[in-house]
Design a protein around this motif. Structure first.
Motif, PDB file in Angstrom:
ATOM      1  N   ASP A  61       0.868  -1.160   0.000  1.00  0.00           N
ATOM      2  CA  ASP A  61       0.000   0.000   0.000  1.00  0.00           C
ATOM      3  C   ASP A  61       0.913   1.219   0.000  1.00  0.00           C
ATOM      4  O   ASP A  61       1.460   1.594   1.032  1.00  0.00           O
ATOM      5  CB  ASP A  61      -0.917   0.003   1.219  1.00  0.00           C
ATOM      6  CG  ASP A  61      -1.947   1.118   1.185  1.00  0.00           C
ATOM      7  OD1 ASP A  61      -1.674   2.179   0.590  1.00  0.00           O
ATOM      8  OD2 ASP A  61      -3.034   0.937   1.759  1.00  0.00           O
ATOM      9  N   ASN A  62       1.083   1.814  -1.155  1.00  0.00           N
ATOM     10  CA  ASN A  62       2.008   2.928  -1.278  1.00  0.00           C
ATOM     11  C   ASN A  62       1.567   4.152  -0.473  1.00  0.00           C
ATOM     12  O   ASN A  62       2.404   4.884   0.058  1.00  0.00           O
ATOM     13  CB  ASN A  62       2.180   3.311  -2.749  1.00  0.00           C
ATOM     14  CG  ASN A  62       2.940   2.264  -3.535  1.00  0.00           C
ATOM     15  OD1 ASN A  62       3.764   1.531  -2.988  1.00  0.00           O
ATOM     16  ND2 ASN A  62       2.672   2.183  -4.831  1.00  0.00           N
ATOM     17  N   ALA A  63       0.269   4.388  -0.387  1.00  0.00           N
ATOM     18  CA  ALA A  63      -0.237   5.531   0.364  1.00  0.00           C
ATOM     19  C   ALA A  63       0.119   5.425   1.840  1.00  0.00           C
ATOM     20  O   ALA A  63       0.413   6.426   2.488  1.00  0.00           O
ATOM     21  CB  ALA A  63      -1.747   5.662   0.183  1.00  0.00           C
ATOM     22  N   LYS A  64       0.078   4.210   2.381  1.00  0.00           N
ATOM     23  CA  LYS A  64       0.401   3.981   3.783  1.00  0.00           C
ATOM     24  C   LYS A  64       1.856   3.597   3.993  1.00  0.00           C
ATOM     25  O   LYS A  64       2.296   3.442   5.127  1.00  0.00           O
ATOM     26  CB  LYS A  64      -0.498   2.891   4.360  1.00  0.00           C
ATOM     27  CG  LYS A  64      -1.973   3.243   4.374  1.00  0.00           C
ATOM     28  CD  LYS A  64      -2.792   2.118   4.980  1.00  0.00           C
ATOM     29  CE  LYS A  64      -4.264   2.472   5.028  1.00  0.00           C
ATOM     30  NZ  LYS A  64      -5.085   1.372   5.608  1.00  0.00           N
ATOM     31  N   ASN A  65       2.580   3.419   2.896  1.00  0.00           N
ATOM     32  CA  ASN A  65       3.978   3.001   2.949  1.00  0.00           C
ATOM     33  C   ASN A  65       4.129   1.728   3.786  1.00  0.00           C
ATOM     34  O   ASN A  65       5.000   1.624   4.649  1.00  0.00           O
ATOM     35  CB  ASN A  65       4.861   4.113   3.519  1.00  0.00           C
ATOM     36  CG  ASN A  65       6.259   4.104   2.928  1.00  0.00           C
ATOM     37  OD1 ASN A  65       6.488   3.588   1.840  1.00  0.00           O
ATOM     38  ND2 ASN A  65       7.213   4.685   3.653  1.00  0.00           N
ATOM     39  N   THR A  66       3.272   0.774   3.487  1.00  0.00           N
ATOM     40  CA  THR A  66       3.213  -0.464   4.246  1.00  0.00           C
ATOM     41  C   THR A  66       3.238  -1.668   3.315  1.00  0.00           C
ATOM     42  O   THR A  66       2.564  -1.681   2.283  1.00  0.00           O
ATOM     43  CB  THR A  66       1.957  -0.514   5.120  1.00  0.00           C
ATOM     44  OG1 THR A  66       1.967   0.585   6.032  1.00  0.00           O
ATOM     45  CG2 THR A  66       1.903  -1.807   5.920  1.00  0.00           C
ATOM     46  N   LEU A  67       4.007  -2.655   3.693  1.00  0.00           N
ATOM     47  CA  LEU A  67       4.115  -3.911   2.970  1.00  0.00           C
ATOM     48  C   LEU A  67       3.326  -4.977   3.721  1.00  0.00           C
ATOM     49  O   LEU A  67       3.288  -4.975   4.955  1.00  0.00           O
ATOM     50  CB  LEU A  67       5.582  -4.320   2.868  1.00  0.00           C
ATOM     51  CG  LEU A  67       5.941  -5.553   2.053  1.00  0.00           C
ATOM     52  CD1 LEU A  67       5.827  -5.256   0.572  1.00  0.00           C
ATOM     53  CD2 LEU A  67       7.353  -6.009   2.402  1.00  0.00           C
ATOM     54  N   TYR A  68       2.720  -5.906   2.986  1.00  0.00           N
ATOM     55  CA  TYR A  68       1.925  -6.963   3.600  1.00  0.00           C
ATOM     56  C   TYR A  68       2.355  -8.323   3.081  1.00  0.00           C
ATOM     57  O   TYR A  68       2.840  -8.470   1.962  1.00  0.00           O
ATOM     58  CB  TYR A  68       0.437  -6.776   3.298  1.00  0.00           C
ATOM     59  CG  TYR A  68      -0.122  -5.458   3.750  1.00  0.00           C
ATOM     60  CD1 TYR A  68      -0.514  -5.266   5.073  1.00  0.00           C
ATOM     61  CD2 TYR A  68      -0.260  -4.395   2.861  1.00  0.00           C
ATOM     62  CE1 TYR A  68      -1.029  -4.056   5.492  1.00  0.00           C
ATOM     63  CE2 TYR A  68      -0.776  -3.180   3.273  1.00  0.00           C
ATOM     64  CZ  TYR A  68      -1.157  -3.014   4.584  1.00  0.00           C
ATOM     65  OH  TYR A  68      -1.669  -1.806   5.003  1.00  0.00           O
ATOM     66  N   LEU A  69       2.145  -9.323   3.921  1.00  0.00           N
ATOM     67  CA  LEU A  69       2.307 -10.704   3.503  1.00  0.00           C
ATOM     68  C   LEU A  69       1.102 -11.480   4.005  1.00  0.00           C
ATOM     69  O   LEU A  69       0.971 -11.727   5.204  1.00  0.00           O
ATOM     70  CB  LEU A  69       3.603 -11.311   4.051  1.00  0.00           C
ATOM     71  CG  LEU A  69       3.891 -12.742   3.588  1.00  0.00           C
ATOM     72  CD1 LEU A  69       4.165 -12.772   2.086  1.00  0.00           C
ATOM     73  CD2 LEU A  69       5.071 -13.342   4.354  1.00  0.00           C
ATOM     74  N   GLN A  70       0.219 -11.835   3.087  1.00  0.00           N
ATOM     75  CA  GLN A  70      -0.932 -12.659   3.419  1.00  0.00           C
ATOM     76  C   GLN A  70      -0.503 -14.113   3.359  1.00  0.00           C
ATOM     77  O   GLN A  70      -0.029 -14.586   2.328  1.00  0.00           O
ATOM     78  CB  GLN A  70      -2.078 -12.405   2.442  1.00  0.00           C
ATOM     79  CG  GLN A  70      -3.324 -13.239   2.710  1.00  0.00           C
ATOM     80  CD  GLN A  70      -3.986 -12.897   4.014  1.00  0.00           C
ATOM     81  OE1 GLN A  70      -4.183 -11.719   4.314  1.00  0.00           O
ATOM     82  NE2 GLN A  70      -4.321 -13.907   4.809  1.00  0.00           N
TER      83      GLN A  70
END
Length: 129
Positions: free
Chosen positions: A72-81
């Motif tokens: 999520d570029n807006a939140k500058n957050t990476l995720y791993l589902q």
């Protein structure tokens, strides 16, 4: 220049799901190829999933079809589902950014962990049978 902080780990039974998050500050994920790594006690740290500046992704064979990396570029957050978790997925999970040089997600599969410059502190994932 880049600070990373993982969260979302925990204990889950085999077949369950978790979503890990990695919040970044000081820079943006969109400028780098970012990876998720994991390390179990007594074992070598291994790359799990990668996403590059164009949004392309790559995965280790051991997690392909079960894990999904996103950003999520807006939140500058990476995720791993993480779905369909197995006991062998038990490890400390880290997010990392190499910094330089630029590389694609496919290329990242062959880059060893020790070439990455920026690391989070890790979040523990434990999967029981």
């Amino acid at each position: 220049q880049v600070q990373l902080a993982e969260s979302g780990g925990g204990s889950v039974q085999a077949g369950g799901s978790l979503r890990l998050s990695c919040a970044a500050s000081g820079s943006t994920y969109s400028s780098y190829c970012t990876g998720w790594f994991r390390q179990a006690p007594g074992k070598e740290r291994e790359g799990v999933a990668f996403i590059d500046r164009d949004g392309s992704t790559s995965y280790a064979d051991s997690v392909k079809g079960r894990f999904t990396v996103s950003r999520d570029n807006a939140k500058n957050t990476l995720y791993l589902q993480m779905n369909s978790l197995k006991p062998e997925d038990t490890a400390m999970y880290y997010c990392a950014v190499r910094g330089s040089p630029a590389m694609t997600a496919i290329q990242a599969l062959r880059v060893p962990w020790w070439l990455y410059k920026y690391w989070g502190q890790g979040t523990q994932v434990t999967v029981s049978s």
